[in-house]
Design a protein around this motif. Structure first.
Motif, short mmCIF file in Angstrom:
data_model
loop_
_atom_site.label_atom_id
_atom_site.label_comp_id
_atom_site.label_asym_id
_atom_site.label_seq_id
_atom_site.Cartn_x
_atom_site.Cartn_y
_atom_site.Cartn_z
N ALA A 205 -100.85 -67.83 29.97
CA ALA A 205 -101.83 -68.92 29.95
C ALA A 205 -103.10 -68.55 30.70
O ALA A 205 -104.18 -69.09 30.41
N HIS A 206 -103.00 -67.62 31.65
CA HIS A 206 -104.17 -67.26 32.46
C HIS A 206 -104.55 -65.79 32.37
O HIS A 206 -105.68 -65.42 32.71
N ARG A 247 -98.23 -71.78 23.83
CA ARG A 247 -98.55 -72.70 24.92
C ARG A 247 -99.66 -73.66 24.52
O ARG A 247 -99.60 -74.86 24.83
N GLU A 251 -99.64 -77.90 24.30
CA GLU A 251 -100.65 -78.75 24.93
C GLU A 251 -101.32 -79.67 23.91
O GLU A 251 -101.55 -80.85 24.18
N THR A 255 -99.59 -83.36 24.78
CA THR A 255 -100.35 -83.90 25.92
C THR A 255 -101.58 -84.63 25.38
O THR A 255 -101.95 -84.49 24.21
N LYS A 257 -104.53 -84.14 26.82
CA LYS A 257 -105.68 -83.38 27.30
C LYS A 257 -106.70 -83.15 26.19
O LYS A 257 -106.34 -82.92 25.04
N GLN A 261 -110.53 -79.48 28.07
CA GLN A 261 -109.65 -79.31 29.22
C GLN A 261 -108.61 -78.23 28.96
O GLN A 261 -108.30 -77.41 29.83
N ILE A 262 -108.05 -78.20 27.75
CA ILE A 262 -107.05 -77.17 27.42
C ILE A 262 -107.67 -75.78 27.48
O ILE A 262 -107.09 -74.84 28.01
N GLU A 264 -110.12 -74.83 29.30
CA GLU A 264 -110.30 -74.48 30.71
C GLU A 264 -108.98 -74.11 31.35
O GLU A 264 -108.88 -73.12 32.07
N ASP A 265 -107.93 -74.90 31.07
CA ASP A 265 -106.62 -74.64 31.66
C ASP A 265 -106.06 -73.29 31.21
O ASP A 265 -105.30 -72.65 31.94
N MET A 266 -106.42 -72.86 30.02
CA MET A 266 -105.92 -71.60 29.48
C MET A 266 -106.87 -70.43 29.76
O MET A 266 -106.75 -69.36 29.17
N SER A 267 -107.83 -70.67 30.65
CA SER A 267 -108.71 -69.61 31.16
C SER A 267 -109.61 -68.99 30.09
O SER A 267 -109.90 -67.78 30.13
#
Length: 295
Positions: A205-206, A247, A251, A255, A257, A261-262, A264-267
């Motif tokens: 994810a990151h 992943r 999301e 979710t 989100k 936002q997704i 951003e969360d997943m970089s």
């Protein structure tokens, strides 16, 4: 798929499945026959879980993807799924029957911090063990005893916690014996590949670059890429993309989100690149996937 999501799936159908499902804020028990299995399969996979689940396949067979790897699970198999596991059911036979228990966030874990049996300490995200008939029967009897206890009025929570501890110790002993036998048979290449997939499930994810995983494993990027391709037929980047896309799908489907936002969360550096990446690998935009189109 946490407590509230599973409750939402089963509550409308409790009149039909009450004999097969138990839920509280602390734990759930499912004696899953066809009607229960179909309710789960009717949801939109993949699913992610954030708790501990232990089960036994009593009858039939199921094909399911756990953490990127497809498994063909037969009767007599013990199954463990840990927090962070991503599940994508593929198919099951008409006679499938599963007995399982989920330990939700409020369950009073029967072990002190840092004292979980080794199979459950986070180093292994999931495992499946084909065991002797007697070992499967022991697991079944423990879960059925828990089922009996929780249906008594004012049951003792500590008794249930102790039974869960017994179940986890049983799984742990079988897992460690199996792991020792498997390690003796594994090639160095397979060991490297298994470690790579474990790290990808943890970090994709990151961390989107193969170099990160090579560094974590103290290998050159080229050597890791060669081993992964030789062992699996796919490139290391293919595996990273698989984990990341899976992943993202969780999301989007499960979710509230926003796509921003997704991303951003997943970089991802920006939402535009995120959308292009998702469409390139799935053939559709994130918004179209969220709206229910298939991929």
């Amino acid at each position: 798929m946490n407590f509230s999501q599973m409750r939402d799936i089963f509550e409308p159908h409790l009149a039909q499945i009450r004999e097969h499902v138990y839920f509280s804020q602390e734990l759930g028990i499912v004696h899953a026959q066809m009607e229960v299995c179909r309710l789960v399969m009717a949801q939109q996979p993949p699913f992610a879980i954030d708790d501990y689940r232990l089960g036994i396949v009593l009858k039939g067979q199921i094909r399911v993807n756990f953490n990127l790897v497809e498994k063909h699970i037969k009767a007599g198999t013990l199954v463990f799924l840990g927090p962070g596991t991503i599940i994508h059911p593929v198919s099951f036979t008409d006679d499938l029957e599963i007995l399982g228990i989920a330990l939700f966030a409020h369950f009073p874990m029967p072990f002190a911090a840092g004292q979980l049996p080794s199979a459950f300490n986070g180093q292994v995200r999931d495992f499946q063990l084909e065991v002797a008939e007697g070992d499967a029967e022991t697991a079944r009897r423990i879960v059925e005893t828990i089922w009996h206890i929780v249906h008594q009025q004012h049951y003792n929570r500590q008794t249930v916690a102790s039974m869960v501890a017994a179940l986890m110790h049983h799984y742990d002993a079988l897992y460690r014996a199996h792991a020792e036998q498997r390690q003796a048979l594994l090639s160095r290449e397979q060991t490297i590949f298994d470690r790579f997939v474990y790290l990808v499930n943890q970090h994709a994810a990151h961390e989107h670059k193969t170099g990160f995983y090579a560094q974590k494993m103290c290998l050159t990027e080229r050597y890791l890429g060669t081993i992964v391709r030789q062992t699996s037929g796919l490139t290391a980047k293919d595996w990273i993309d698989r984990a990341l896309i899976t992943r993202i799908k969780v999301e989007l489907r499960h979710t509230d989100k926003s796509i921003v936002q997704i991303a951003e969360d997943m970089s991802f550096s920006n939402p535009s690149f995120f959308c292009k990446y998702f469409k390139r690998l799935t053939g559709m935009t994130p918004a179209a996937f969220r709206d229910g189109q298939t991929s």
